[in-house]
Design a protein around this motif. Structure first.
Motif, PDB file in Angstrom:
ATOM      1  N   ARG A 101       0.829  -1.213   0.000  1.00 13.58           N
ATOM      2  CA  ARG A 101       0.000   0.000   0.000  1.00 13.58           C
ATOM      3  C   ARG A 101       0.861   1.261   0.000  1.00 13.58           C
ATOM      4  O   ARG A 101       0.657   2.161  -0.819  1.00 13.58           O
ATOM      5  CB  ARG A 101      -0.908   0.007   1.237  1.00 13.58           C
ATOM      6  N   THR A 105       0.890   4.185  -2.999  1.00  9.86           N
ATOM      7  CA  THR A 105       0.496   5.579  -2.755  1.00  9.86           C
ATOM      8  C   THR A 105       1.717   6.493  -2.739  1.00  9.86           C
ATOM      9  O   THR A 105       1.623   7.665  -3.109  1.00  9.86           O
ATOM     10  CB  THR A 105      -0.264   5.707  -1.424  1.00  9.86           C
ATOM     11  N   LYS A 109      -0.099   7.273  -6.588  1.00  8.84           N
ATOM     12  CA  LYS A 109      -1.307   6.619  -7.082  1.00  8.84           C
ATOM     13  C   LYS A 109      -2.429   6.702  -6.047  1.00  8.84           C
ATOM     14  O   LYS A 109      -2.184   6.663  -4.842  1.00  8.84           O
ATOM     15  CB  LYS A 109      -1.032   5.148  -7.413  1.00  8.84           C
ATOM     16  N   ARG A 110      -3.647   6.793  -6.510  1.00  6.84           N
ATOM     17  CA  ARG A 110      -4.811   6.723  -5.637  1.00  6.84           C
ATOM     18  C   ARG A 110      -5.133   5.244  -5.373  1.00  6.84           C
ATOM     19  O   ARG A 110      -5.061   4.427  -6.283  1.00  6.84           O
ATOM     20  CB  ARG A 110      -6.029   7.409  -6.271  1.00  6.84           C
ATOM     21  N   GLY A 179      -1.814  10.027  -4.476  1.00 10.32           N
ATOM     22  CA  GLY A 179      -1.126   9.549  -3.289  1.00 10.32           C
ATOM     23  C   GLY A 179      -2.013   9.257  -2.105  1.00 10.32           C
ATOM     24  O   GLY A 179      -1.523   8.949  -1.016  1.00 10.32           O
ATOM     25  N   ARG A 180      -3.322   9.314  -2.295  1.00  9.74           N
ATOM     26  CA  ARG A 180      -4.242   9.104  -1.175  1.00  9.74           C
ATOM     27  C   ARG A 180      -4.765   7.667  -1.148  1.00  9.74           C
ATOM     28  O   ARG A 180      -5.071   7.073  -2.174  1.00  9.74           O
ATOM     29  CB  ARG A 180      -5.417  10.078  -1.269  1.00  9.74           C
ATOM     30  N   TRP A 181      -4.883   7.117   0.073  1.00 12.13           N
ATOM     31  CA  TRP A 181      -5.500   5.812   0.318  1.00 12.13           C
ATOM     32  C   TRP A 181      -6.752   6.010   1.151  1.00 12.13           C
ATOM     33  O   TRP A 181      -6.801   6.890   2.021  1.00 12.13           O
ATOM     34  CB  TRP A 181      -4.526   4.903   1.073  1.00 12.13           C
TER      35      TRP A 181
END
Length: 337
Positions: A101, A105, A109-110, A179-181
């Motif tokens: 994960r 990110t 990447k989302r 860049g958000r999870w």
């Protein structure tokens, strides 16, 4: 009329700002949750986006040892995911505490984790109002120095949260920024207090929740916390015995550590979910997100360099949560700003 799983994925992908020029990567485990894989691919195509399915033989961690991770599939999976714009995790246990994960990110990447049944996904869909509440909670944490939690049952816990670099988890159920999870559904804010600073006592009461065991506490449990670690678990009922057995099974001091702490902010999330649904069909996000709960966790904390598959989330009712002198939750009820 309830929506199909694909229809809900389409709504969610719109919240996540999926564009026709993008490629959606779906990470799954072979033979598991195929309906989620199919719905994610169908939703991507309906929005004009490309879709790539990445199957691994197994990525989920067991709930009890022995556990030896097999990382042979990780490098090629990351290489393929790195070519995607938006990554959907539909593995059984999720890649929440995995460096898979953080490496996805970290490359901008989302990434979205999806695990709950379809009607839960639809009922607890995120919104801009929820996002505003979660971000306001994060701002409050970031400006504070001490997190203090009390309850009529005897909980009295403090933790140092001072510092501009305090790690904060904002979960409102969708990802529309690089860049958000996030986890669909979600509605809570949490922080990772400065390591080894939590001190005091946590008193669990019947009706509090133990996740991922997906069950309610049945008997009172007293947990003594010293320097950020659980020093003692006691109680006359079965729950104290079971918790001690679980922690001891790993033969690892890090599983006794406290990890993140925060509170729920999702008004439509219901505490009764574990009795209304088949508990093992749920990942537990509804209990994590119920408005006014205090949630703390054990074990894994990448910000403190602790990587362990042993991890419990414990949402509690009836607590008062304060940041310095500002009360955000009083006796299990959100305090309106």
């Amino acid at each position: 009329m309830p929506k199909t799983l694909t229809e809900n994925f389409v709504d969610q992908f719109r919240l996540c700002d999926v564009k026709p020029t993008e490629t959606v990567g779906v990470i799954a485990e072979l033979g598991q949750k195929q309906e989620y894989v199919d719905a994610a691919v169908a939703a991507a195509r309906q929005l004009g986006a490309g879709a790539l399915v990445l199957h691994a033989s197994s990525l989920s961690s067991p709930m009890l040892p022995p556990y030896t991770p097999d990382g042979r599939e990780v490098a090629p999976l990351l290489a393929a995911a790195g070519e995607c714009d938006f990554v959907v995790d539909v593995t059984v246990g999720g890649l929440i505490h995995s460096d898979v994960r953080t490496r996805i990110t970290g490359n901008g990447k989302r990434m979205l984790f999806v695990a709950e049944p379809n009607d839960v996904l639809e009922r607890l869909m995120g919104s801009t109002d929820l996002r505003a509440s979660v971000e306001a909670g994060g701002d409050r944490l970031r400006a504070g120095s001490t997190l203090h939690v009390t309850s009529a049952a005897g909980t009295d816990l403090t933790a140092d949260i001072a510092g501009e670099d305090l790690p904060i988890t904002h979960q409102w159920g969708y990802v529309d920024e690089p860049g958000r999870w996030d986890h669909w559904p979600s509605g809570f804010v949490a922080c990772f207090p400065n390591d080894r600073t939590a001190e005091g006592r946590i008193v669990l009461q019947p009706g509090d929740a133990l996740i991922p065991w997906q069950r309610y506490v049945q008997s009172p449990v007293t947990i003594e916390v010293e320097k950020g670690f659980i020093a003692k678990v006691s109680g006359d009922g079965a729950d104290a015995r079971i918790l001690n057995d679980y922690f001891e099974a790993w033969n690892d001091s890090e599983v006794w550590a406290l990890s993140h702490m925060g509170w729920g902010l999702l008004p439509q999330a219901r505490w009764s979910a574990f009795d209304v649904y088949e508990p093992r069909s749920l990942y537990g996000q509804e209990l994590r997100s119920t408005a006014g709960n205090f949630m703390w966790s054990t074990g894994s904390n990448r910000f403190a360099g602790r990587e362990t598959p042993a991890h419990l989330d414990v949402p509690m009712g009836g607590c008062t949560v304060s940041i310095d002198d500002h009360v955000v939750v009083r006796d299990g009820e959100l305090v309106e700003e």
